[in-house]
Design a protein around this motif. Sequence first.
Motif: not given
Length: 192
Positions: A7-8, A10-11, A14-15, A45, A49, A52-53
């Motif tokens: 998850k980290q 993937e995050r 995305r960033e 996205y 989402v 969220g970043h």
Amino acid sequence: MSVQERKQRERAERERLIVATARELAERQGWGAVTTRRLAERIEYSQPVLYGHFRGKREIIGAVALEGAAEMAAAVRAAARAADGPRARVTALARAYLDFAARNPAVYDAMFQLDGGLAFAQEDTPAPLKDAFAALLENLAEVAGAGDRPGPFTEVFWAALHGVATLTRAGRLPPEYAEGRVELLVDRFAVS
């Protein structure tokens, strides 16, 4: 790999995608074209989402600025390392700085013209900004005059480069004198 690590990762991916997309859009169409809605559409996205970043465009500009500062520091250091002698290093540094500003106008704007919410010359200045200044300082300290303090000396040199970069891009300086400006700047600063 644990679920948490995935998850980290993937995050972080995305960033990077958000920042790269904002940068690309800004370089092609200007920062006015960069909106959270357009970014969300381009990265496929939802806007929540994206939020969220980053809390908004200001933080995205700040992220682009930090990325640009790291790239500029690397470019300046590489150019200075390839030069032989103090004067040649200052010349190479000046050219690398001005080339970076010319090749990356939207990134340069994010770094120095737009409000990305970043602190400069303060305790909480982000590391990439401090490092970009350090890249200049470490190459200018050796040419600062005996009575000059390296920090302020570097600030004035940087301000001169920034002025040349900004005025050149705005079309306020004749392009035929670009190389002469670099030589004049180096003549005035690399005197020791």
